[in-house]
Each structure stands twice: as C-alpha cells, then as structure tokens.
Design a protein around this motif. Structure first.
Motif, PDB file in Angstrom:
ATOM      1  N   ALA A 248     -15.142   0.819 -22.429  1.00  0.00           N
ATOM      2  CA  ALA A 248     -15.132   0.057 -23.779  1.00  0.00           C
ATOM      3  C   ALA A 248     -13.890   0.156 -24.603  1.00  0.00           C
ATOM      4  O   ALA A 248     -13.520  -0.911 -25.055  1.00  0.00           O
ATOM      5  CB  ALA A 248     -16.401   0.413 -24.532  1.00  0.00           C
ATOM      6  N   SER A 249     -13.506   1.402 -24.639  1.00  0.00           N
ATOM      7  CA  SER A 249     -12.227   1.562 -25.377  1.00  0.00           C
ATOM      8  C   SER A 249     -10.979   0.916 -24.758  1.00  0.00           C
ATOM      9  O   SER A 249     -10.099   0.336 -25.551  1.00  0.00           O
ATOM     10  CB  SER A 249     -11.950   3.114 -25.577  1.00  0.00           C
ATOM     11  OG  SER A 249     -12.992   3.689 -26.207  1.00  0.00           O
ATOM     12  N   MET A 250     -10.830   1.127 -23.519  1.00  0.00           N
ATOM     13  CA  MET A 250      -9.514   0.539 -22.934  1.00  0.00           C
ATOM     14  C   MET A 250      -9.538  -0.846 -22.813  1.00  0.00           C
ATOM     15  O   MET A 250      -8.643  -1.665 -23.188  1.00  0.00           O
ATOM     16  CB  MET A 250      -9.228   1.147 -21.691  1.00  0.00           C
ATOM     17  CG  MET A 250      -9.178   2.575 -21.685  1.00  0.00           C
ATOM     18  SD  MET A 250      -8.043   3.239 -22.988  1.00  0.00           S
ATOM     19  CE  MET A 250      -6.312   2.672 -22.776  1.00  0.00           C
ATOM     20  N   GLY A 251     -10.648  -1.493 -22.663  1.00  0.00           N
ATOM     21  CA  GLY A 251     -10.814  -2.884 -22.452  1.00  0.00           C
ATOM     22  C   GLY A 251     -10.713  -3.712 -23.712  1.00  0.00           C
ATOM     23  O   GLY A 251     -10.183  -4.605 -23.900  1.00  0.00           O
ATOM     24  N   GLY A 252     -11.211  -3.062 -24.958  1.00  0.00           N
ATOM     25  CA  GLY A 252     -11.072  -3.495 -26.232  1.00  0.00           C
ATOM     26  C   GLY A 252      -9.789  -3.483 -26.702  1.00  0.00           C
ATOM     27  O   GLY A 252      -9.230  -4.288 -27.266  1.00  0.00           O
ATOM     28  N   LEU A 253      -9.024  -2.508 -26.274  1.00  0.00           N
ATOM     29  CA  LEU A 253      -7.785  -2.341 -26.816  1.00  0.00           C
ATOM     30  C   LEU A 253      -6.877  -3.476 -26.015  1.00  0.00           C
ATOM     31  O   LEU A 253      -5.945  -4.127 -26.715  1.00  0.00           O
ATOM     32  CB  LEU A 253      -7.105  -1.096 -26.192  1.00  0.00           C
ATOM     33  CG  LEU A 253      -5.514  -0.728 -26.373  1.00  0.00           C
ATOM     34  CD1 LEU A 253      -4.987  -0.678 -27.681  1.00  0.00           C
ATOM     35  CD2 LEU A 253      -5.084   0.732 -25.536  1.00  0.00           C
ATOM     36  N   VAL A 254      -6.982  -3.839 -24.729  1.00  0.00           N
ATOM     37  CA  VAL A 254      -6.113  -4.765 -23.975  1.00  0.00           C
ATOM     38  C   VAL A 254      -6.513  -6.286 -24.554  1.00  0.00           C
ATOM     39  O   VAL A 254      -5.718  -6.813 -24.684  1.00  0.00           O
ATOM     40  CB  VAL A 254      -6.364  -4.496 -22.618  1.00  0.00           C
ATOM     41  CG1 VAL A 254      -5.770  -5.838 -21.761  1.00  0.00           C
ATOM     42  CG2 VAL A 254      -5.949  -3.293 -21.902  1.00  0.00           C
ATOM     43  N   GLY A 255      -7.923  -6.374 -24.784  1.00  0.00           N
ATOM     44  CA  GLY A 255      -8.282  -7.471 -25.450  1.00  0.00           C
ATOM     45  C   GLY A 255      -7.668  -7.941 -26.544  1.00  0.00           C
ATOM     46  O   GLY A 255      -7.370  -9.021 -26.951  1.00  0.00           O
ATOM     47  N   ALA A 256      -7.734  -6.852 -27.495  1.00  0.00           N
ATOM     48  CA  ALA A 256      -7.052  -7.000 -28.869  1.00  0.00           C
ATOM     49  C   ALA A 256      -5.345  -7.126 -28.845  1.00  0.00           C
ATOM     50  O   ALA A 256      -5.127  -8.252 -29.398  1.00  0.00           O
ATOM     51  CB  ALA A 256      -7.254  -5.582 -29.725  1.00  0.00           C
ATOM     52  N   ALA A 257      -4.862  -6.584 -27.801  1.00  0.00           N
ATOM     53  CA  ALA A 257      -3.469  -7.022 -27.761  1.00  0.00           C
ATOM     54  C   ALA A 257      -3.229  -8.470 -27.110  1.00  0.00           C
ATOM     55  O   ALA A 257      -2.342  -9.058 -27.426  1.00  0.00           O
ATOM     56  CB  ALA A 257      -2.911  -5.835 -26.614  1.00  0.00           C
ATOM     57  N   LEU A 258      -4.034  -8.726 -26.181  1.00  0.00           N
ATOM     58  CA  LEU A 258      -3.942 -10.148 -25.689  1.00  0.00           C
ATOM     59  C   LEU A 258      -4.203 -11.371 -26.808  1.00  0.00           C
ATOM     60  O   LEU A 258      -3.479 -12.157 -26.887  1.00  0.00           O
ATOM     61  CB  LEU A 258      -5.243 -10.337 -24.649  1.00  0.00           C
ATOM     62  CG  LEU A 258      -4.865  -9.802 -23.306  1.00  0.00           C
ATOM     63  CD1 LEU A 258      -5.985  -9.812 -22.399  1.00  0.00           C
ATOM     64  CD2 LEU A 258      -3.550 -10.464 -22.526  1.00  0.00           C
ATOM     65  N   TRP A 259      -5.101 -11.137 -27.587  1.00  0.00           N
ATOM     66  CA  TRP A 259      -5.367 -12.008 -28.884  1.00  0.00           C
ATOM     67  C   TRP A 259      -4.193 -11.838 -29.722  1.00  0.00           C
ATOM     68  O   TRP A 259      -3.970 -12.695 -30.421  1.00  0.00           O
ATOM     69  CB  TRP A 259      -6.798 -11.778 -29.323  1.00  0.00           C
ATOM     70  CG  TRP A 259      -7.828 -12.696 -29.046  1.00  0.00           C
ATOM     71  CD1 TRP A 259      -8.348 -13.339 -29.402  1.00  0.00           C
ATOM     72  CD2 TRP A 259      -8.317 -12.753 -27.628  1.00  0.00           C
ATOM     73  NE1 TRP A 259      -9.108 -14.368 -28.724  1.00  0.00           N
ATOM     74  CE2 TRP A 259      -9.234 -13.688 -27.746  1.00  0.00           C
ATOM     75  CE3 TRP A 259      -8.205 -11.990 -26.457  1.00  0.00           C
ATOM     76  CZ2 TRP A 259     -10.090 -13.921 -26.606  1.00  0.00           C
ATOM     77  CZ3 TRP A 259      -8.991 -12.095 -25.367  1.00  0.00           C
ATOM     78  CH2 TRP A 259      -9.843 -13.387 -25.277  1.00  0.00           C
ATOM     79  N   PHE A 260      -3.654 -10.955 -29.891  1.00  0.00           N
ATOM     80  CA  PHE A 260      -2.605 -10.441 -30.904  1.00  0.00           C
ATOM     81  C   PHE A 260      -1.056 -11.077 -30.342  1.00  0.00           C
ATOM     82  O   PHE A 260      -0.380 -11.349 -31.306  1.00  0.00           O
ATOM     83  CB  PHE A 260      -2.187  -8.890 -30.965  1.00  0.00           C
ATOM     84  CG  PHE A 260      -1.278  -8.722 -32.162  1.00  0.00           C
ATOM     85  CD1 PHE A 260      -1.660  -8.745 -33.567  1.00  0.00           C
ATOM     86  CD2 PHE A 260       0.038  -8.379 -31.953  1.00  0.00           C
ATOM     87  CE1 PHE A 260      -0.797  -8.548 -34.330  1.00  0.00           C
ATOM     88  CE2 PHE A 260       0.954  -8.013 -32.765  1.00  0.00           C
ATOM     89  CZ  PHE A 260       0.455  -7.941 -34.230  1.00  0.00           C
ATOM     90  N   ALA A 261      -1.080 -11.284 -29.133  1.00  0.00           N
ATOM     91  CA  ALA A 261      -0.247 -12.112 -28.534  1.00  0.00           C
ATOM     92  C   ALA A 261       1.030 -11.720 -28.535  1.00  0.00           C
ATOM     93  O   ALA A 261       2.175 -12.577 -28.946  1.00  0.00           O
ATOM     94  CB  ALA A 261      -0.360 -13.551 -28.875  1.00  0.00           C
ATOM     95  N   ARG A 262       1.629 -10.327 -28.349  1.00  0.00           N
ATOM     96  CA  ARG A 262       2.781  -9.977 -28.427  1.00  0.00           C
ATOM     97  C   ARG A 262       2.912  -9.157 -26.980  1.00  0.00           C
ATOM     98  O   ARG A 262       2.133  -8.540 -26.671  1.00  0.00           O
ATOM     99  CB  ARG A 262       3.226  -8.878 -29.412  1.00  0.00           C
ATOM    100  CG  ARG A 262       3.468  -9.538 -30.864  1.00  0.00           C
ATOM    101  CD  ARG A 262       3.772  -8.757 -31.829  1.00  0.00           C
ATOM    102  NE  ARG A 262       4.176  -9.329 -33.174  1.00  0.00           N
ATOM    103  CZ  ARG A 262       4.315  -8.717 -34.246  1.00  0.00           C
ATOM    104  NH1 ARG A 262       4.667  -7.312 -34.173  1.00  0.00           N
ATOM    105  NH2 ARG A 262       4.535  -9.284 -35.387  1.00  0.00           N
ATOM    106  N   ARG A 263       4.076  -9.754 -26.055  1.00  0.00           N
ATOM    107  CA  ARG A 263       4.127  -9.324 -24.833  1.00  0.00           C
ATOM    108  C   ARG A 263       4.260  -7.690 -24.798  1.00  0.00           C
ATOM    109  O   ARG A 263       3.700  -7.237 -23.825  1.00  0.00           O
ATOM    110  CB  ARG A 263       5.289  -9.895 -24.154  1.00  0.00           C
ATOM    111  CG  ARG A 263       5.255  -9.721 -22.501  1.00  0.00           C
ATOM    112  CD  ARG A 263       6.706 -10.677 -22.135  1.00  0.00           C
ATOM    113  NE  ARG A 263       6.244 -12.086 -22.387  1.00  0.00           N
ATOM    114  CZ  ARG A 263       7.248 -13.040 -21.896  1.00  0.00           C
ATOM    115  NH1 ARG A 263       8.314 -12.905 -21.475  1.00  0.00           N
ATOM    116  NH2 ARG A 263       6.830 -14.331 -22.420  1.00  0.00           N
ATOM    117  N   GLY A 264       5.130  -7.116 -25.575  1.00  0.00           N
ATOM    118  CA  GLY A 264       5.386  -5.836 -25.344  1.00  0.00           C
ATOM    119  C   GLY A 264       4.070  -5.060 -25.842  1.00  0.00           C
ATOM    120  O   GLY A 264       3.546  -4.058 -25.238  1.00  0.00           O
ATOM    121  N   LEU A 265       3.073  -5.391 -26.680  1.00  0.00           N
ATOM    122  CA  LEU A 265       1.943  -4.705 -26.865  1.00  0.00           C
ATOM    123  C   LEU A 265       0.879  -4.948 -25.869  1.00  0.00           C
ATOM    124  O   LEU A 265       0.212  -4.129 -25.510  1.00  0.00           O
ATOM    125  CB  LEU A 265       1.302  -5.215 -28.258  1.00  0.00           C
ATOM    126  CG  LEU A 265      -0.245  -4.617 -28.600  1.00  0.00           C
ATOM    127  CD1 LEU A 265       0.176  -3.206 -28.934  1.00  0.00           C
ATOM    128  CD2 LEU A 265      -0.632  -5.274 -29.971  1.00  0.00           C
TER     129      LEU A 265
END
Length: 607
Positions: A248-265
């Motif tokens: 749940a933690s790592m899936g949520g982290l990647v999901g938040a980064a995808l929606w934040f839409a910065r390639r480096g993140l």
C-alpha cells in the motif's frame, strides 16, 4: 503581510496559507523545504513519524483516525489470536482481505469514493486482482522448487537466490501497472488522487496473489495441528501485516508521483519500490536472516511508510493548488477552526488537498452532518462562526462494520477449507492390511567409494527413477518418481560430535526454520546404532507456493567418522492407497526406498 518563503500576501498566522511555510521556523536559503516538523496531512505530526493511520488514510479528518487506528489494531490482534489458536483457514482469509477491507471503509468514510466514481475505482481493483492472480500462478513454483534440491547442489541454491530476488521485484513492477493505466485513462491534477489509485491497485494485487499462494493450505484443514504456533505467527506478521502495508505504501508513493507528473519524482519512486522489494527477496533467501524474517519484513514496512510520508509531503507542498473561493472562510476539518479558504490551513498547516474534493465542496457550501455549531476563527475577523460541523467516523460504527466484514471473510475461509480438505483415511484390516516392504536386492546397484576411502555406499544406477551426481565425499540422488525429492548420502569427520549434534547442525545450516516432528527410535546407518530425526519445513517465502516439506535425517559415527543420509521431499500422508498400505509417521515417498541405501553404508575396512 508578505510571506518570506513564497512572497505571497497572506494573513499573519502560524502558517502561510499560500505555500504552507511555517513562519515560526522560516526556511533559510532553501533549507527544510519539506517542512519536516509539520506533516501536511496531519496536524501536530512530524513527517518522520511512524503512523499507519495518517500515512495510509491521509483524507480522513483528524477525529476519524482514532477509529481507524482501532480498526487496524483489531485486525492485527485477530491475526495473533488466530495464529496462537492455530485456526489456519480463517487466519489466511484475514491475512489476504483484512487490510483491503479497512481501506475500502476509508474510501467510503473520507468521501473519496465520491471523488472517484465506481467507474474508476472498480477497474483499478479488478486490474490489480487480475494481475495478482496471473503473477501468482505464473511464479508460484519458481521458489518452492528450490527447497528440495540436493544439499550439495550449489548451483541450484545460487539460482534460488537470483530467482528469490527477481520474483518480488517483478511483482513490484506489475502491481504498479493499475496506477499507470488509470493515470492515462482518468487523469486529475491532485497527487492524493494518484495515491488512492496506486494504493488500491497495489493492495488488490497483493491480496489476490496472497490468496492464490496460500490457497493450498486450505486443503490441510480448518485448524493446523502440525504447524507450531510460532510458524503461524510469523506467517500472519509477514503476509498479513508487513507485506500489505509495504504494498500500500509503495503503490501509493508511485501513484502520487505519477499524478504529480514530474519525471524525476516518478523515476525515483519506481526505483525506491524496486529497491524495497529486492531487499524483501534478499531477506527470504539469505541464510543470515533465517529466523529473523518477521523483524526484517516489519522494518522494511516501516521504511516504506516513511518513504510514503516524505513523498506525499513533497507533493502536497509543491503541487498546484486550486482555491475557487479566494477571500472566503472555511472550516478546517483537522484543527476545527474557521480559517481563510487557501491552499493551507493558517492555523495547523494542513494542506486543503488532504481532504477529499467532495469534503471541500460540502464545507464551502455549508453542507455537513448536523445543525450549525459555533467554531473559533483564526486569521479571520475575531469572533465565533456558526458552521455545520464536519462528520467523523465513530469508533463503534467502524468496529461493528469491520466485524461484520471480517465475519463474512472468516466464514468464507472456513467454507473453502472444509470443501478442500480431503477426508481422513480409515484403515480396516482386512482388506487394508498393507504389504511387506520388499524391494530390489541391493547388490544390483553400483557402489560409490569416497576419494579418501573413508566410506562407501551403494546408489541406484541407470534405468531407475534417480539421477545420481557423485562428488568426492557425497552422493546426491534426485528422485523423479511419485512426489519427487532428493536423497543425500555423505561422510564427514565427526570431530568428537555425537550423531545428534551432527544432525542438529545440518538442520540448522540448511533448514533453520524446520521444526522437529519426532526422533526415530533405534536409528541405524550401515547397521551401526546412531540417531535419526524427522523435521518439517514450511517455506515462508513471500513469492513461493506453500509446501510442507518432510526432512528425514539419519547419522551414525564410528571411529570419529560420521556417515549421514538425508531425504527431503513433499509431505504425503500414507493411506491404504498410498505408501505401504500401513499407517506411517514418515509420510514421505523417498522413505519407502531410502532404507536399502542407508543400510549399504560401509566404513573403511578395518575402521
């Protein structure tokens, strides 16, 4: 006044309503841009604080988190009770579906389900379930197939290490697919939307894979009298607590980064996920950590939770905020003060985006769960404001609803176990009188002599169900008939050790998690009195299929030289239709055949 961090004109308060900067500790030269002392989704919490509720349930009002903490504690306590009482089937059901049930209640109580209609949440969950089932079926035998290899087969053990790391890492990438698909199918602007989709997809993937991998245990009965309670406690802690929290933690982290839409993140979060799951694989296959799996898994889960908090903090502080009512006031659901309607609460510093969009819309429109009540204002004209209070989750309601859901889950687990468990065989003699253990004469088999001449032993030749590999002081026999397995025959200097000490050290080295079932009375090797023991090994691999392995070991010492025989293979209960026809505690196919090779051991002439 002008904010020293972002330069915006905002009301004088504890926090900047535009950028969230804490004015009591303004950032100097870009330092502390993450505002580590104040978490943007929970008032009064530091970012590096271990809190499951505020990490996995960021949309909840502050008062609602108490109920969800109680719900999580109830699930974890139930797992402990079921493990101690050895109620295996209901424990497996709660392991797989306990956290997903709590997460679904969170989506409902925080009004996140209104932000994301069922047409977005259901496809995410279904995609995660489908991928989890497929991955579990495709990889279920990769790891478990290495547990019954020869003790001398170093290549297979190295391959087990590689596969043991690759399978969890591959599963980690696959569990991120739902978030990637939904990012392009239904894009939004807020990072917490991505967190919800990413966590839901990862939780669904993990729950489905867990059910598939543990399903064979349903066939061993509702309760497990054979497995020690300690083994079940480790299983509950690893697969029911640490693994779903990590997912749940790592899936949520990647999901938040995808929606934040910065390639480096995005790249950093994916690499962090791969690193976490690679370490998980290492903890499973590393002999150094045998017996410490639960502690290692829990530590990794803690790291995953803290990584999620850091990622969400960065996204909430740096994403673009939409404030449709500039100059207005709104009730903060976290500190319960009326504050200027801005991106951050001027009083507690919590991001407005930490609440669901449905909650924000309702509070701005004055829609709530009751009559108006007075609430103090902060950074607004000094007076009391009559507002509709924010609804919160009552602990009694949550525990009652959770109990009903868990009851259904437990009933399903028990039903599945009852249907899958075969009936115990009953012996009636006659006709179930068995047959004498008559085998082929041992003299027809070739004889192996160790390089140093210390011992010799016969082994099956060509045209049998065995593949023999000969080493300088070792014979490794891979059995291809029936249930398969391996038989190792070797010799080594005793160095003043007793046969029991040699067997115990061998088990500790190769099968450190094995549990003693019984000691073999009057054990003999080469007709020399010695020691024998029967152990059970329950692979607790997060990626391997459940298998109960039977390990039978015999050893005798003569003139300070030990001869050892060890057979390992799947546990298979002897019945009137399997084995010799007699009931037996051995319950291993190889046990029917290993006796003649054990008896063929010979020490060096004159020894």
């Amino acid at each position: 006044m002008s904010c020293v961090a972002c330069g915006a004109e905002v009301p004088a308060a504890a926090y900047c309503g535009a950028c969230g900067a804490q004015w009591a500790q303004p950032p100097a030269a870009g330092r502390d841009r993450l505002r580590m002392g104040a978490y943007a989704a929970a008032p009064g919490e530091q970012v590096l604080r271990l809190s499951v509720a505020s990490s996995l349930f960021p949309h909840l009002p502050h008062r609602s988190r108490t109920a969800f903490r109680a719900g999580l504690a109830a699930i974890f306590l139930l797992l402990v009770v079921l493990a101690v009482m050895r109620w295996q089937a209901p424990m497996i059901a709660v392991i797989a579906l306990g956290l997903p049930l709590v997460f679904v209640l969170y989506l409902y109580q925080a009004d996140v389900d209104r932000d994301y209609a069922l047409r977005a949440l259901v496809p995410t969950a279904l995609l995660g379930v489908g991928l989890g089932v497929g991955w579990a079926l495709a990889t279920s035998t990769l790891i478990s197939g290495f547990y019954d290899v020869s003790l001398a087969d170093a290549d297979s053990r190295r391959m087990a290490l590689i596969v043991g790391i690759a399978v969890p890492a591959g599963g980690a990438l696959l569990m991120l697919v739902p978030a990637v698909v939904m990012r392009f199918a239904r894009p939004t602007r807020e990072s917490l939307d991505g967190f919800v989709i990413g966590s839901l997809g990862a939780i669904s993937f993990t729950a489905a894979a867990t059910i598939i991998r543990l399903a064979p245990q349903f066939a061993t009965g509702v309760t497990s009298d054979n497995q020690p309670a300690g083994v079940l406690l480790v299983q509950a802690g690893v697969q029911g607590v640490a693994v779903p929290l990590t997912a749940a933690s790592m899936g949520g982290l990647v999901g938040a980064a995808l929606w934040f839409a910065r390639r480096g993140l995005v790249l950093s979060s994916v690499l962090a996920t791969l690193a976490v799951y690679s370490v998980l694989g290492i903890t499973e296959v590393s002999p150094v950590l045998e017996g410490l799996h639960l502690g290692a898994h829990l530590m990794i889960a803690v790291i995953a939770l803290l990584a999620l908090r850091i990622g969400l903090q960065y996204c909430l502080l740096n994403e673009e905020h939409d404030v449709p009512n500039p100059g207005g006031q709104v009730l903060c659901p976290y500190c319960d003060h009326v504050v200027p309607d801005m991106a951050f609460c001027s009083n507690c510093g919590v991001a407005a985006a930490a609440a669901s969009r449905a909650s924000r819309t309702a509070r701005r429109a004055g829609v709530g769960s009751g009559i108006e009540v007075p609430r103090p204002g902060y950074a607004t004209p000094a007076r009391m404001y009559d507002v509709v209070p924010v609804g919160y989750t009552r602990q009694g309601w949550l525990l009652t609803t959770l109990a009903a859901g868990v009851g259904v889950v437990v009933a399903a687990g028990i039903t599945a176990s009852v249907l899958a468990t075969p009936a115990r065989p009953r012996y009636t003699c006659p006709p179930d009188c068995g047959r004498p253990p008559i085998g082929q004469p041992i003299d027809i088999n070739p004889r192996f002599v160790s390089t140093d001449g210390e011992f010799s032993v016969q082994y099956p030749g060509e045209g049998t169900f065995y593949k023999a590999t000969l080493y300088s002081d070792w014979v490794a026999l891979e059995y291809f008939g029936g249930d398969t397995g391996t038989l190792d025959l070797w010799g080594e200097p005793a160095e003043k050790r007793s046969p029991k000490q040699i067997v115990d050290q061998m088990i500790a080295e190769y099968y450190p998690d094995a549990t003693l079932d019984y000691e073999i009375p009057n054990a003999m090797v080469g007709y020399e009195p010695g020691y024998g023991a029967v152990h059970d090994q329950y692979p607790q691999d997060s990626s391997g299929e459940f298998t109960r392995l039977r390990v039978i070991t015999l050893c005798a010492v003569k003139n300070d030289y030990a001869l050892v025989a060890s057979a390992v293979g799947p546990f298979h209960e002897f019945t009137p239709d399997y084995g010799t026809g007699h009931p037996s505690a051995a319950n291993l196919a190889l046990a029917l055949d290993m006796g003649k090779y054990v008896n063929s051991f010979r020490w060096r002439s004159g020894a």
